[in-house]
Design a protein around this motif. Structure first.
Motif, PDB file in Angstrom:
ATOM      1  N   HIS A 165     -39.375  91.363  13.370  1.00 21.34           N
ATOM      2  CA  HIS A 165     -40.294  91.569  14.488  1.00 21.34           C
ATOM      3  C   HIS A 165     -41.020  90.285  14.913  1.00 21.34           C
ATOM      4  N   CYS A 166     -40.405  89.125  14.657  1.00 22.51           N
ATOM      5  CA  CYS A 166     -41.008  87.867  15.108  1.00 22.51           C
ATOM      6  C   CYS A 166     -40.730  87.662  16.594  1.00 22.51           C
ATOM      7  N   GLY A 167     -41.640  86.954  17.268  1.00 23.41           N
ATOM      8  CA  GLY A 167     -41.476  86.678  18.685  1.00 23.41           C
ATOM      9  C   GLY A 167     -40.298  85.761  18.963  1.00 23.41           C
ATOM     10  N   LYS A 168     -39.830  85.801  20.196  1.00 27.14           N
ATOM     11  CA  LYS A 168     -38.630  85.043  20.555  1.00 27.14           C
ATOM     12  C   LYS A 168     -38.839  83.539  20.492  1.00 27.14           C
ATOM     13  N   SER A 169     -40.076  83.040  20.681  1.00 30.37           N
ATOM     14  CA  SER A 169     -40.277  81.596  20.652  1.00 30.37           C
ATOM     15  C   SER A 169     -40.070  81.022  19.254  1.00 30.37           C
ATOM     16  N   ASN A 186     -23.474  78.130   9.905  1.00 30.48           N
ATOM     17  CA  ASN A 186     -24.000  78.448   8.574  1.00 30.48           C
ATOM     18  C   ASN A 186     -25.286  79.272   8.634  1.00 30.48           C
ATOM     19  N   VAL A 187     -25.679  79.696   9.826  1.00 39.24           N
ATOM     20  CA  VAL A 187     -26.927  80.440  10.011  1.00 39.24           C
ATOM     21  C   VAL A 187     -26.639  81.916  10.260  1.00 39.24           C
ATOM     22  N   VAL A 188     -27.379  82.770   9.581  1.00 37.22           N
ATOM     23  CA  VAL A 188     -27.405  84.206   9.870  1.00 37.22           C
ATOM     24  C   VAL A 188     -28.860  84.590  10.066  1.00 37.22           C
ATOM     25  N   ILE A 189     -29.163  85.294  11.156  1.00 39.24           N
ATOM     26  CA  ILE A 189     -30.543  85.669  11.469  1.00 39.24           C
ATOM     27  C   ILE A 189     -30.657  87.184  11.511  1.00 39.24           C
ATOM     28  N   ILE A 190     -31.579  87.722  10.736  1.00 38.76           N
ATOM     29  CA  ILE A 190     -31.948  89.129  10.856  1.00 38.76           C
ATOM     30  C   ILE A 190     -33.308  89.166  11.540  1.00 38.76           C
ATOM     31  N   GLY A 191     -33.320  89.650  12.763  1.00 37.34           N
ATOM     32  CA  GLY A 191     -34.556  89.658  13.539  1.00 37.34           C
ATOM     33  C   GLY A 191     -34.382  90.485  14.795  1.00 37.34           C
ATOM     34  N   ASN A 192     -35.286  90.315  15.737  1.00 36.35           N
ATOM     35  CA  ASN A 192     -35.231  91.079  16.975  1.00 36.35           C
ATOM     36  C   ASN A 192     -33.894  90.875  17.685  1.00 36.35           C
ATOM     37  N   SER A 193     -33.353  91.957  18.193  1.00 38.15           N
ATOM     38  CA  SER A 193     -32.056  91.946  18.851  1.00 38.15           C
ATOM     39  C   SER A 193     -32.014  90.962  20.016  1.00 38.15           C
ATOM     40  N   PHE A 194     -31.055  90.039  19.988  1.00 41.71           N
ATOM     41  CA  PHE A 194     -30.874  89.121  21.112  1.00 41.71           C
ATOM     42  C   PHE A 194     -30.503  89.891  22.375  1.00 41.71           C
ATOM     43  N   THR A 195     -29.746  90.971  22.199  1.00 46.29           N
ATOM     44  CA  THR A 195     -29.371  91.777  23.359  1.00 46.29           C
ATOM     45  C   THR A 195     -30.597  92.349  24.044  1.00 46.29           C
ATOM     46  N   SER A 196     -31.514  92.901  23.258  1.00 45.76           N
ATOM     47  CA  SER A 196     -32.743  93.454  23.836  1.00 45.76           C
ATOM     48  C   SER A 196     -33.582  92.366  24.492  1.00 45.76           C
ATOM     49  N   ILE A 197     -33.634  91.193  23.838  1.00 47.76           N
ATOM     50  CA  ILE A 197     -34.413  90.088  24.399  1.00 47.76           C
ATOM     51  C   ILE A 197     -33.850  89.669  25.756  1.00 47.76           C
ATOM     52  N   THR A 198     -32.538  89.491  25.827  1.00 41.67           N
ATOM     53  CA  THR A 198     -31.942  89.026  27.080  1.00 41.67           C
ATOM     54  C   THR A 198     -31.955  90.107  28.162  1.00 41.67           C
ATOM     55  N   ASP A 199     -31.843  91.367  27.739  1.00 40.42           N
ATOM     56  CA  ASP A 199     -31.839  92.461  28.717  1.00 40.42           C
ATOM     57  C   ASP A 199     -33.232  92.759  29.265  1.00 40.42           C
TER      58      ASP A 199
END
Length: 278
Positions: A165-169, A186-199
Motif C-alpha cells: 500500500h505504498c504510494g506510487k512515487s 533482478n527486481v520483483v515488487i509486491i505492491g500496489n497494482s501497476f494496472t490500477s495505477i495506470t488505469d
C-alpha cells in the motif's frame, strides 16, 4: 503487460465471509496499552501469523510467488530465488492491524523463500524504537536511513521489494534507482497494482508522479494477489510485479539512457522525504 496466472478460489474460501477493518486502522486492544507492550505485541504477531499461514489466501500466495519465479527463470535461463528482501512503508504494526498482517506475510515469505534473516531489511520513518526492537527480535534488520526507495538491487542476485500500500512515487523512485535492464530483471515488487495505477491516474499526473511506472508498465508481468483473506482491505489491489529479461529486450532504442532522478512537487510526494537529501 502479461498475466499468466489465475487464482482459483477454493470452496472453503467462498464460505468464509470477507470483511473490512472499518474505522481506524488501530487495534483497540493495543490502543488500551500505555505505550507499546513488547510482549503483548509479539503475542499478537504470532497469533496473526498463525491465522494468515493457515488460510487459503496464503496457500494461493505461495503458489503464485513460486510460479512467478519459475516462469521468469524459464524465460531468463535461471530459476534463482530472491537472495534479499527489502520492505518499505510497513507502518506502525504495533497498533495497526493492517500493518501487522502485512508484516506476518513478509515473515512467512521470508521463511518460504529461504531468505536469510540478515538479508531481510525494513524501513519506515514512522517506526518507533520499541517496534525496531521487536523487528530485531524477529530477526529483521532495520535500515538506518531514509533511502526514499532509491536502492539499487544487486546485479548478481534477485531482490524482492515488499511495499504494501505504498504510494506510487516511492515505487517510482525504486524503478529509477534500478533503471537498467540488468537491474530490473533482478527486481520483483509486491505492491500496489501497476494496472490500477495506470488505469486510475490521469496520464498527465502519472507522468509527474509515476513516470517510470508508466514507462515500464508495458514490459512488466503483473500477477494480482488473491482477494480471499477475511479482511478485504489488507492485501487489496496488491500484485506481484516482475520484469523478465526477454520482455525487456523489446524496449525501444534509448529507453534506458540518462534517466533523470524523480523530482516531485510537495503536494505530489506520497512518502516521507529525507530532509538531508533536499
Amino acid at each position: 503487460m502479461t498475466d499468466d496466472f489465475t487464482v482459483v478460489k477454493s470452496k472453503r474460501s467462498r464460505k468464509l465471509k470477507s470483511r473490512k477493518i472499518t474505522g481506524v486502522c488501530s487495534d483497540p486492544d493495543v490502543q488500551s496499552h500505555e505505550g507499546i507492550d513488547i510482549a503483548y505485541t509479539m503475542r499478537k504477531i504470532t497469533e496473526s501469523r498463525n491465522e494468515l499461514t493457515s488460510s487459503d489466501f496464503y496457500s494461493s500466495v505461495k503458489d503464485l510467488i513460486e510460479k512467478v519465479f519459475q516462469s521468469d527463470g524459464e524465460k531468463d535461463g535461471t530459476k534463482e530465488l530472491p537472495h534479499q528482501a527489502v520492505c518499505y512503508g510497513l507502518g506502525n504494526f504495533s497498533e495497526c492491524i493492517i500493518a501487522r498482517y502485512q508484516l506476518c506475510l513478509l515473515m512467512a515469505m521470508r521463511e518460504h523463500l529461504k531468505i536469510d534473516a540478515r538479508e531481510c531489511l525494513l524501513y519506515d520513518p514512522k517506526f518507533r524504537n520499541a517496534e525496531i526492537e521487536i523487528l530485531g527480535e524477529l530477526g529483521f534488520k532495520v535500515i538506518d536511513k531514509n533511502e526514499e526507495g532509491k536502492r539499487p538491487c544487486s546485479l548478481d542476485t534477485r531482490t524482492l521489494f515488499y511495499m504494501p500500500h505504498c504510494g506510487k512515487s516511492l515505487c517510482n523512485n525504486l524503478l529509477w534507482a534500478n533503471w537498467r535492464k540488468e537491474h530490473l530483471s533482478n527486481v520483483v515488487i509486491i505492491g500496489n497494482s501497476f494496472t490500477s495505477i495506470t488505469d486510475n491516474t490521469p496520464s498527465r499526473l502519472l507522468t509527474k508522479t509515476g513516470g517510470y511506472i508508466q514507462r515500464i508498465y508495458p514490459y512488466c508481468t503483473e500477477v494480482p494477489l488473491p482477494t480471499t483473506f477475511r479482511f478485504t482491505d489488507i492485501f487489496n489491489d496488491t500484485a506481484i510485479h516482475s520484469f523478465p529479461a526477454n520482455q525487456l529486450e523489446n524496449v525501444p532504442e534509448g529507453f534506458w539512457e540518462s534517466p533523470p532522478e524523480p523530482c516531485y512537487e510537495e503536494e505530489d510526494v506520497e512518502f516521507i522525504a529525507n530532509k538531508n537529501l533536499l
